[in-house]
Design a protein around this motif. Structure first.
Motif, PDB file in Angstrom:
ATOM      1  N   LEU A   1       0.826  -1.206   0.000  1.00 31.68           N
ATOM      2  CA  LEU A   1       0.000   0.000   0.000  1.00 31.68           C
ATOM      3  C   LEU A   1       0.862   1.259   0.000  1.00 31.68           C
ATOM      4  O   LEU A   1       0.507   2.268  -0.632  1.00 31.68           O
ATOM      5  CB  LEU A   1      -0.937  -0.002   1.208  1.00 31.68           C
TER       6      LEU A   1
ATOM      7  N   GLU B   1       0.654   4.191  -2.860  1.00 33.51           N
ATOM      8  CA  GLU B   1       0.298   5.563  -2.482  1.00 33.51           C
ATOM      9  C   GLU B   1       0.949   6.577  -3.411  1.00 33.51           C
ATOM     10  O   GLU B   1       0.460   7.701  -3.560  1.00 33.51           O
ATOM     11  CB  GLU B   1       0.718   5.815  -1.033  1.00 33.51           C
TER      12      GLU B   1
ATOM     13  N   HIS C   1      -1.580   7.956  -6.143  1.00 29.53           N
ATOM     14  CA  HIS C   1      -2.881   8.281  -5.551  1.00 29.53           C
ATOM     15  C   HIS C   1      -3.834   8.936  -6.544  1.00 29.53           C
ATOM     16  O   HIS C   1      -5.050   8.940  -6.327  1.00 29.53           O
ATOM     17  CB  HIS C   1      -2.683   9.184  -4.323  1.00 29.53           C
TER      18      HIS C   1
ATOM     19  N   PHE D   1      -7.596   2.042  -1.104  1.00 33.22           N
ATOM     20  CA  PHE D   1      -7.232   2.439   0.263  1.00 33.22           C
ATOM     21  C   PHE D   1      -8.456   2.442   1.168  1.00 33.22           C
ATOM     22  O   PHE D   1      -8.357   2.102   2.346  1.00 33.22           O
ATOM     23  CB  PHE D   1      -6.547   3.803   0.253  1.00 33.22           C
TER      24      PHE D   1
END
Length: 400
Positions: free
Chosen positions: A380, A384, A387, A396
């Protein structure tokens, strides 16, 4: 002199990143002979001082590209000696008998019962996570140690019992590590290592030490991980089964990878593959290495390339492995998919990475494994960076 000569040959070979088999081939090439007279085992005998090269010495020097006196002159060590497995034994002896053995007399039948339970625990670990197995694993280990310390038995039975305690220490340590209990796992590995050394089972000792090295490499002890992985390989010796040497070299590769040492890592991968190629039906391996095969070596290779951020090599390897992986091994499947997701991020393929990550999160939701949870966090964190890509923010939300 032969011992010094052997150490010099090994030093020069290792500096070039050659395996013993590679050196044997180079010697035969410069000597212009077929390779039957010199093979990996003969090189091993020279390096351990069991045999002196004699007439082969000029050809060894020519193959290595050094004068003969470089091989015959004793060399002062350039750095402190590497640790041996003895350096990792417990400070006390947790397997010392409790005074005179006054307990019941046991024989091979009881050892066989323990062996079956240990193997059952190992098979359970294929499909269950550390959080599910930690309690039964520790119960078995405590029971086995108590049996060895208190029961009366012959020397032969005692040695076999120690071997089973060593095997149980390896799988129980692995389970504890998977459950996130790293301190407990280290103590268990060291107890198992003590049992294996007392049983004089060098291959088993190498497996335990390599398992601990793997944990150290993954928990911030990269330098110690390299030392211990190397000690595990050296302690097992050149006569260890091909599967064992391949596994221990894989752990060396991983230790160097976690330390950011690219060339030693890739070199160890090549040596692991070469060791595995020497496996044959007549080359019997311990039953606990049932899971080690060319596919597992491919898994480690793909993970190394992912960690080294070489996605063009990692992604095809991982896809190939995952296309034929046993879906019942949920934890491992989630772990390997997490590396694929990271490699896809490195390849600038965030859409594909999101799809893989969704599967990882779904698989790991009910898996009581700290290793899997840690990989999800790493995955994760990498995602990110993307995004702004559609689907990442939704991922997320699902992860939370």
């Amino acid at each position: 002199m032969s011992g010094n000569m052997g150490a010099n040959i090994r030093r020069e070979r290792m500096q070039r990143g050659w395996s013993q088999a590679r050196l044997a081939r180079e010697i035969c090439r410069v000597a212009e002979v077929q390779c039957e007279p010199v093979g990996r085992q003969e090189v091993s005998r020279w390096e351990t001082g069991k045999r002196t090269p004699r007439e082969w010495l000029p050809f060894i020097a020519a193959a290595l590209g050094v004068p003969v006196d470089v091989l015959t002159t004793p060399q002062a060590p350039a750095e402190p000696a590497l640790p041996t497995l003895a350096d990792y034994l417990p400070t006390d002896d947790p397997l010392a008998p409790l005074g005179a053995r006054t307990g019941r007399r046991i024989g091979m039948e009881q050892v066989g019962d323990l062996q079956r339970r240990v193997h059952g625990l190992r098979l359970a670990d294929d499909v269950l996570a550390g959080g599910d197995l930690i309690r039964p694993a520790l119960r078995e280990l405590r029971s086995a140690v108590k049996l060895y310390r208190e029961a009366s038995h012959s020397e032969e039975v005692g040695r076999e019992l120690l071997r089973q305690i060593g095997e149980l220490g390896q799988i129980a340590g692995w389970i504890a590590s998977d459950a996130g209990q790293h301190s407990e796992a280290e103590q268990i590995y060291r107890l198992g290592l003590s049992a294996a050394k007392q049983a004089e089972d060098h291959t088993l000792a190498g497996n335990l030490a390599g398992s601990l090295a793997y944990q150290l490499s993954n928990t911030g002890g990269e330098v110690e991980g390299i030392k211990l992985a190397r000690a595990a390989l050296d302690g097992a010796g050149t006569d260890a089964p091909a599967k064992a040497r391949a596994l221990y070299l894989d752990r060396v590769a991983w230790a160097h990878t976690k330390a950011g040492q690219v060339q030693p890592a890739i070199r160890a991968l090549g040596e692991a593959s070469e060791a595995m190629s020497q496996d044959s039906p007549g080359n019997e391996s311990p039953p606990y290495l049932y899971w080690v095969d060319s596919g597992e070596l491919q898994v480690m290779e793909s993970r190394v390339y992912t960690e080294l951020r070489r996605p063009l090599r990692a992604v095809p390897l991982l896809r190939d492995v995952l296309s034929r992986y046993d879906a019942t091994h949920t934890r491992e499947l989630a772990l390997y998919l997490s590396w694929l997701a990271v490699a896809l991020c490195d390849a600038n393929e965030p859409e594909e990475a999101v799809a893989v990550a969704e599967r990882v999160i779904s698989l790991s939701a009910d898996v009581a494994s700290e290793r899997t949870a840690a990989r999800v966090r790493i995955m994760l964190a990498r995602l990110e960076e993307f995004h702004d890509v559609p689907g990442v923010s939704a991922l997320f939300g699902d992860a939370r």
